[in-house]
Write an enzyme that holds these catalytic residues in place. Structure first.
Site, short mmCIF file in Angstrom:
data_model
loop_
_atom_site.label_atom_id
_atom_site.label_comp_id
_atom_site.label_asym_id
_atom_site.label_seq_id
_atom_site.Cartn_x
_atom_site.Cartn_y
_atom_site.Cartn_z
N ARG A 1 0.82 -1.21 0.00
CA ARG A 1 0.00 0.00 0.00
C ARG A 1 0.86 1.27 0.00
O ARG A 1 0.47 2.30 -0.55
CB ARG A 1 -0.95 -0.01 1.20
CG ARG A 1 -2.07 -1.02 1.03
CD ARG A 1 -3.00 -1.06 2.20
NE ARG A 1 -4.17 -1.86 1.88
CZ ARG A 1 -5.16 -2.12 2.72
NH1 ARG A 1 -5.10 -1.63 3.95
NH2 ARG A 1 -6.19 -2.85 2.36
N LYS B 1 -19.48 -18.02 0.27
CA LYS B 1 -20.93 -17.88 0.39
C LYS B 1 -21.59 -17.10 -0.73
O LYS B 1 -21.08 -16.06 -1.15
CB LYS B 1 -21.27 -17.21 1.74
CG LYS B 1 -20.87 -18.07 2.93
CD LYS B 1 -21.30 -17.43 4.23
CE LYS B 1 -21.05 -18.35 5.41
NZ LYS B 1 -21.49 -17.76 6.68
N GLY C 1 -10.36 -9.40 -1.40
CA GLY C 1 -9.24 -9.85 -0.56
C GLY C 1 -8.65 -11.20 -0.88
O GLY C 1 -7.44 -11.34 -1.06
N GLY D 1 -13.13 -4.19 0.00
CA GLY D 1 -14.51 -3.74 0.22
C GLY D 1 -14.93 -2.65 -0.74
O GLY D 1 -16.06 -2.65 -1.25
#
Length: 396
Positions: A35, A197, A353, A376
């Site tokens: 980052r 999921k 991620g 996100g």
């Protein structure tokens, strides 16, 4: 979309929101400087024009002002990456910052203390944003990882920089690359949606059906689709309450002319560990007491064939428990197929991620077109949401 190229930074001070929320070890040393590297082009662009940089970021989730969350621990790494001295001040608002700026030479770099030491940051407090805004002539947001948060330093602060704010290089490229897949992708466009999921990916799947030609569904979420179609999945992960939704997604895809590709075979085991005995089984007939933990060889071949014909590829979610080497072969095969398609001219975007972790772990980061830095934030963009940090710049 206002970018760095719309401003002359000579003699100006840029207040830059970076995402330096980096992992630290027990000795409080940076263990992954990705980052910090990602923000470097923006900072160097401004310094090379004769501007100064004031950097602000958060680190972790401090409840009080715990010292382990101080950005002082990363100063040396930031300085190393940039190749220039970086000054640090143990606050982000108030007299200490004012004094530090008075001593900062023209063309210098100052890193402020952790924004989240103040609860007002996450509260999106206007007064706090105003106090931060005093430190720059031009506001630059280059923190894609927090662009989906309506925090003071990302979404509120731009109000104080009417006409004097822009996107940094990283944030601009994130927006461009997501839009390339969602709105300007050369056909055939293929989305690979994996992970555990269905519930966490519903909105993305529904949203991308208007943009893709092929939808590959893999990972744990595939078993919900298989069971909904009448398959026997043994002890495999399943969301029973999402079976009807899975069938409706398949119907919607059919209506829109999107071809859905589900696994046909799987690596099965009776134990969730790396040393477990494994077999290959058709995915619709997994025996009781067994579970599928990776894409089987036939599935890998089928998925690779679809990917090889694609011109635009979105990879969001692995197709097996890749953290265990025994069950990583499906995800590695997927990465290899995407890398090969990219080499042959396809545009490939990796985001989320686990997908990012997989391409890095298996050394495919340099073999795809773009690896997103914001899990996100990217997912919310794919869902069609307007991110507060992006809207703030567009509306300022």
């Amino acid at each position: 979309m206002k970018t760095l190229n719309d401003f002359d930074f000579s003699g100006k001070r840029a207040l830059i929101r970076v995402d330096y929320n980096v992992p630290l070890n027990d000795e409080l040393e940076v263990t992954d400087n990705t980052r910090i590297e990602a923000a470097k082009p923006t900072i160097m662009h401004i310094l090379n024009q004769g501007g100064s940089c004031v950097l602000m970021s958060h680190l972790g989730r401090p409840k009080a002002k715990e010292s382990e969350f101080s950005l002082s621990h990363i100063v040396d790494t930031v300085s190393q990456v940039l190749g220039v001295p970086v000054a640090f001040v143990a606050d982000c608002i108030g007299d200490q910052v004012e004094n530090a700026l008075a001593q900062l030479p023209q063309g210098g770099v100052l890193l402020l203390e952790n924004l989240r030491y103040y609860p007002e940051e996450e509260q999106g407090d206007h007064e706090f944003a105003k106090a931060l805004s005093k430190w720059g002539d031009i506001y630059v947001n280059d923190a894609f990882g927090t662009a989906h948060r309506a925090h003071a330093s990302t979404a509120i602060i731009a109000e104080n920089f009417k006409g004097q704010c822009c996107f940094g290089t990283l944030l601009a490229s994130e927006i461009t690359n997501v839009n390339k897949v969602m709105h300007h992708g050369e056909a055939p466009v293929t989305a690979i949606i994996g992970g555990a999921k269905v519930s966490s990916k519903i909105t993305i799947i529904e949203r991308i059906l208007d943009s893709v030609d092929h939808l590959i569904i893999g990972g744990g979420m595939a078993f919900t689709f298989i069971k909904a179609q009448g398959g026997s999945i043994g002890n495999s992960l399943v969301e029973d309450d999402k079976q009807a939704l899975a069938l409706s997604i398949l119907d919607k895809a059919k209506e829109k002319g999107v071809r859905v590709h589900l696994p046909t075979d799987t690596v099965i085991t009776q134990e969730f560990n790396n040393q477990a005995y494994t077999e290959i089984a058709p995915i619709h007939t997994i025996p009781d007491e067994w579970m599928g933990l990776d894409a089987g060889p036939e599935t890998r071949k089928n998925f690779a064939a679809v990917i090889s014909q694609s011109k635009t590829i979105l990879f969001n979610g692995p197709v097996g428990v890749f953290e265990m080497s025994t069950f990583a072969h499906g995800t590695i095969a997927l990465c290899e197929a995407i890398a090969e398609a990219t080499k042959n001219g396809a545009f490939s975007l990796v985001g989320g991620g686990d997908s990012v972790a997989a391409v890095k772990q298996f050394n495919y980061g340099e073999k795809v077109s773009y690896v997103s830095t914001g899990g996100g934030a990217m997912l919310e963009m794919l869902e069609g949401k307007t991110l507060p940090g992006i809207a703030a710049i567009l509306n300022a």
